[in-house]
Design a protein around this motif. Structure first.
Motif, PDB file in Angstrom:
ATOM      1  N   UNK A 111       6.893  -7.195   0.755  1.00 49.98           N
ATOM      2  CA  UNK A 111       6.446  -7.468   2.127  1.00 49.98           C
ATOM      3  C   UNK A 111       5.302  -8.469   2.193  1.00 49.98           C
ATOM      4  N   UNK A 112       4.532  -8.558   1.139  1.00 47.25           N
ATOM      5  CA  UNK A 112       3.419  -9.524   1.118  1.00 47.25           C
ATOM      6  C   UNK A 112       3.936 -10.964   1.240  1.00 47.25           C
ATOM      7  N   UNK A 113       5.215 -11.179   0.928  1.00 47.72           N
ATOM      8  CA  UNK A 113       5.823 -12.506   1.026  1.00 47.72           C
ATOM      9  C   UNK A 113       6.505 -12.741   2.368  1.00 47.72           C
ATOM     10  N   UNK A 114       6.388 -11.779   3.255  1.00 49.81           N
ATOM     11  CA  UNK A 114       7.039 -11.862   4.563  1.00 49.81           C
ATOM     12  C   UNK A 114       5.999 -12.149   5.647  1.00 49.81           C
ATOM     13  N   UNK A 115       6.270 -13.163   6.424  1.00 50.46           N
ATOM     14  CA  UNK A 115       5.377 -13.499   7.538  1.00 50.46           C
ATOM     15  C   UNK A 115       5.563 -12.480   8.663  1.00 50.46           C
ATOM     16  N   UNK A 116       4.717 -12.559   9.655  1.00 48.31           N
ATOM     17  CA  UNK A 116       4.872 -11.674  10.812  1.00 48.31           C
ATOM     18  C   UNK A 116       6.193 -11.960  11.523  1.00 48.31           C
ATOM     19  N   UNK A 154       2.117   2.688   6.768  1.00 51.76           N
ATOM     20  CA  UNK A 154       2.906   2.461   5.562  1.00 51.76           C
ATOM     21  C   UNK A 154       4.308   3.029   5.714  1.00 51.76           C
ATOM     22  N   UNK A 155       4.436   4.163   6.371  1.00 48.36           N
ATOM     23  CA  UNK A 155       5.733   4.784   6.567  1.00 48.36           C
ATOM     24  C   UNK A 155       6.591   4.065   7.588  1.00 48.36           C
ATOM     25  N   UNK A 156       5.991   3.231   8.391  1.00 50.47           N
ATOM     26  CA  UNK A 156       6.713   2.529   9.444  1.00 50.47           C
ATOM     27  C   UNK A 156       6.878   1.047   9.133  1.00 50.47           C
ATOM     28  N   UNK A 157       6.879   0.705   7.860  1.00 51.66           N
ATOM     29  CA  UNK A 157       7.058  -0.697   7.494  1.00 51.66           C
ATOM     30  C   UNK A 157       8.445  -1.154   7.916  1.00 51.66           C
ATOM     31  N   UNK A 158       8.650  -2.449   8.092  1.00 53.09           N
ATOM     32  CA  UNK A 158       9.993  -2.936   8.411  1.00 53.09           C
ATOM     33  C   UNK A 158      11.034  -2.466   7.386  1.00 53.09           C
ATOM     34  N   UNK A 159      10.638  -2.365   6.137  1.00 52.86           N
ATOM     35  CA  UNK A 159      11.568  -1.907   5.100  1.00 52.86           C
ATOM     36  C   UNK A 159      11.978  -0.463   5.335  1.00 52.86           C
ATOM     37  N   UNK A 207       8.888 -10.213   9.583  1.00 53.79           N
ATOM     38  CA  UNK A 207       8.844  -8.775   9.827  1.00 53.79           C
ATOM     39  C   UNK A 207       9.411  -8.417  11.203  1.00 53.79           C
ATOM     40  N   UNK A 208       9.200  -9.281  12.185  1.00 59.70           N
ATOM     41  CA  UNK A 208       9.787  -9.057  13.509  1.00 59.70           C
ATOM     42  C   UNK A 208      11.307  -9.170  13.435  1.00 59.70           C
TER      43      UNK A 208
END
Length: 111
Positions: free
Chosen positions: A57-62, A16-21, A65-66
């Motif tokens: 983030x639930x609306x973001x595909x992999x 959770x702490x390392x999310x793209x955001x 996120x990359x």
């Protein structure tokens, strides 16, 4: 059993702490610090912007996120700005935005 649950909980917290955001927010703050010798920058994310991004983030595909990670990586690679090079440094920072142009609209609405 308790050890396994504790280990799993720790992994979830780290993820959770390392999310793209979170990576972007940290990279924006770092880029602002690197620019200090050339002037003031204010790309750092507020807590509410970070929360909004993580909630979306639930609306973001992999792939999205990359692309977000690529943006954060680019910001992290920026050198410290040297006095007199503020304009060229700012151009380099702006070039980091390129991956974000390919993020889906649904994902981009989060930031």
């Amino acid at each position: 059993m308790a050890r396994t649950a504790l280990a799993l909980f720790a992994v979830v917290l780290l993820a959770a702490g390392c999310s793209p955001c979170n990576r972007i927010a940290n990279a924006e703050a770092s880029a602002d610090d690197k620019y200090k010798s050339c002037g003031n920058a204010n790309g750092a994310w507020s807590d509410s912007k970070l929360s909004q991004c993580n909630d979306n983030l639930k609306n973001c595909s992999s792939t999205d996120q990359k692309l977000m990670d690529s943006y954060a990586d680019c910001l992290n690679r920026l050198p410290t700005c040297q006095s007199g090079n503020g304009f060229s440094w700012s151009i380099d920072r702006a070039r980091c935005l390129e991956p974000l142009f390919s993020v889906s609209r649904a994902c981009a609405n989060g930031f």
